[in-house]
Design a protein around this motif. Structure first.
Motif, mmCIF file in Angstrom:
data_model
loop_
_atom_site.group_PDB
_atom_site.id
_atom_site.type_symbol
_atom_site.label_atom_id
_atom_site.label_comp_id
_atom_site.label_asym_id
_atom_site.label_seq_id
_atom_site.Cartn_x
_atom_site.Cartn_y
_atom_site.Cartn_z
ATOM 1 N N GLU A 1 -6.461 -4.360 13.070
ATOM 2 C CA GLU A 1 -6.285 -5.081 11.804
ATOM 3 C C GLU A 1 -5.964 -4.107 10.665
ATOM 4 O O GLU A 1 -5.176 -4.428 9.769
ATOM 5 C CB GLU A 1 -7.534 -5.900 11.470
ATOM 6 N N ARG B 1 -2.385 -3.481 11.012
ATOM 7 C CA ARG B 1 -1.633 -4.648 10.541
ATOM 8 C C ARG B 1 -1.491 -4.615 9.018
ATOM 9 O O ARG B 1 -0.415 -4.904 8.473
ATOM 10 C CB ARG B 1 -2.341 -5.933 10.971
ATOM 11 N N LYS B 2 -2.557 -4.264 8.333
ATOM 12 C CA LYS B 2 -2.519 -4.200 6.873
ATOM 13 C C LYS B 2 -1.499 -3.168 6.403
ATOM 14 O O LYS B 2 -0.727 -3.416 5.453
ATOM 15 C CB LYS B 2 -3.900 -3.871 6.316
ATOM 16 N N GLN B 3 -1.454 -2.012 7.049
ATOM 17 C CA GLN B 3 -0.481 -0.990 6.661
ATOM 18 C C GLN B 3 0.949 -1.483 6.858
ATOM 19 O O GLN B 3 1.809 -1.281 5.995
ATOM 20 C CB GLN B 3 -0.695 0.273 7.492
ATOM 21 N N GLU C 1 2.041 -4.393 6.718
ATOM 22 C CA GLU C 1 2.370 -5.396 5.693
ATOM 23 C C GLU C 1 2.925 -4.759 4.426
ATOM 24 O O GLU C 1 3.665 -5.400 3.678
ATOM 25 C CB GLU C 1 1.138 -6.234 5.367
ATOM 26 N N PHE C 2 2.590 -3.501 4.169
ATOM 27 C CA PHE C 2 3.149 -2.809 3.006
ATOM 28 C C PHE C 2 4.619 -2.460 3.225
ATOM 29 O O PHE C 2 5.334 -2.160 2.267
ATOM 30 C CB PHE C 2 2.370 -1.525 2.703
ATOM 31 N N GLY C 3 5.073 -2.495 4.471
ATOM 32 C CA GLY C 3 6.455 -2.136 4.787
ATOM 33 C C GLY C 3 6.611 -0.637 4.977
ATOM 34 O O GLY C 3 5.635 0.086 5.171
ATOM 35 N N GLU D 1 5.331 1.794 -2.115
ATOM 36 C CA GLU D 1 4.620 1.193 -0.979
ATOM 37 C C GLU D 1 3.514 2.122 -0.461
ATOM 38 O O GLU D 1 2.427 1.656 -0.111
ATOM 39 C CB GLU D 1 5.603 0.875 0.147
ATOM 40 N N CYS E 1 -0.503 1.466 -0.335
ATOM 41 C CA CYS E 1 -1.261 1.707 0.889
ATOM 42 C C CYS E 1 -2.391 2.702 0.638
ATOM 43 O O CYS E 1 -3.520 2.507 1.100
ATOM 44 C CB CYS E 1 -0.327 2.225 1.982
ATOM 45 N N VAL F 1 8.585 0.565 9.889
ATOM 46 C CA VAL F 1 7.244 0.263 9.375
ATOM 47 C C VAL F 1 6.161 1.112 10.023
ATOM 48 O O VAL F 1 4.999 1.050 9.616
ATOM 49 C CB VAL F 1 6.906 -1.233 9.539
ATOM 50 N N THR G 1 6.813 -1.345 16.065
ATOM 51 C CA THR G 1 6.210 -2.518 15.446
ATOM 52 C C THR G 1 4.864 -2.845 16.087
ATOM 53 O O THR G 1 4.523 -2.325 17.156
ATOM 54 C CB THR G 1 7.154 -3.723 15.554
#
Length: 303
Positions: free
Chosen positions: A38, A41-43, A45-47, A55, A59, A122, A274
């Motif tokens: 998780e 996943r959060k990282q 999401e920042f792209g 970005e 982060c 990403v 990814t």
């Protein structure tokens, strides 16, 4: 009768518990690969999060907030790196609770993604996976009462902007190793464990020939003792990574890394890096291995 998978998992946990001290085993049990995933996943999401980007700033603020929530004091080691694209501001994050008076075991990763022109990179595995696991290790070890302090380092600027060289790479670790040597801090660092690219579903930790031999051997032996020989690769290579500046300064260091990401390493530094390529199980196995190694390091330096 136990399902075959359940029986194997039970055997794994029994083997691990026998190979570790009660305190270390308890810490390992509290570590969650799902929670580490998780954090990855959060990282994502920042792209894309290359050094100097907005970005990465977002982060970094999130990482700092998580660490402070665990009770750590977090230093923003800000500096300006001279790169092929000119001066770029960079920020290492260092999370501590103790001052390291009795010595320090440093756990490290880089948290920026490589600047990639023309693709959306990403970096779920590179460097999301190691950053996610380091956050989970920081959570688990936050209340540790072991003799040596644990410091957590999140390096900026590991990646080359154009082409890997002694000049264009390892900006954050080169800066911090130099700074800590000048300040007399390096003498407190008894060992450094570097994590990089450890989330691959098909995990295979290689044997890094640049790492300190006794520390690399400790990692290898410990993995076998706790029943995790399946994550060890037969591949050997001399890896250039953020441990090099610390090795050069005399700090024992080991790089725990998997450099076979996708067929023929085809996912590395591509838009295919990814979240779907990662596994919570891989993250948890590496986390449990690191905790077991930490227990041995504590014993080694308590003597």
């Amino acid at each position: 009768m136990l399902h075959a998978t359940s029986a194997l998992m039970l055997l794994f946990f029994l083997t691990s518990a026998c190979a570790q001290s009660p305190g270390t085993a308890k810490l390992a049990e509290s570590l969650s690969g799902e929670r580490a995933l998780e954090y990855v996943r959060k990282q994502v999401e920042f792209g894309p999060r290359p050094s100097g980007s907005e970005e990465l700033k977002q982060c970094r603020n999130w990482i700092r907030g998580e660490l402070e929530g665990f009770g750590y004091q977090v230093e923003d080691d800000a500096f300006t790196a001279q790169t092929p694209y000119g001066p770029i501001p960079m920020h290492n994050l260092i999370a501590r609770k103790g001052a390291g008076d009795k010595g320090v075991i440093a756990l490290a990763t880089h948290y920026e993604t490589k600047l990639m022109e023309g693709i959306r990179f990403v970096g779920a595995n590179d460097a999301g996976s190691s950053t996610g696991l380091l956050l989970e290790l920081a959570r688990v070890l936050a209340e540790s009462k072991d003799g040596l302090d644990y410091w957590f380092i999140f390096f900026d600027g590991e990646e080359a902007f154009i082409e890997w060289s002694t000049f264009d790479s390892l900006y954050g670790s080169r800066h911090l190793a130099k700074r800590w040597k000048e300040e007399g801090v390096l003498s407190r660092i008894k060992a450094l464990i570097l994590l990089d690219m450890i989330g691959d579903r098909d995990l295979g930790i290689l044997r890094d020939m640049n790492s300190t031999p006794w520390l690399m051997e400790m990692v290898w032996r410990t993995a076998v003792e706790i029943g995790m020989q399946d994550i060890l690769s037969t591949y050997r290579a001399a890896i250039e990574d953020d441990h090099l500046p610390f090795l050069a300064a005399g700090v024992p260091a080991v790089d725990i890394i998997d450099l076979e990401y996708g067929p023929g390493n085809s996912f590395w530094h591509t838009e295919q890096d990814t979240l779907d390529k990662l596994s919570a199980a891989s993250l948890e196995k590496v986390g449990r291995l690191v905790i077991a190694v930490l227990g041995k390091l504590q014993e080694r330096f308590a003597k």
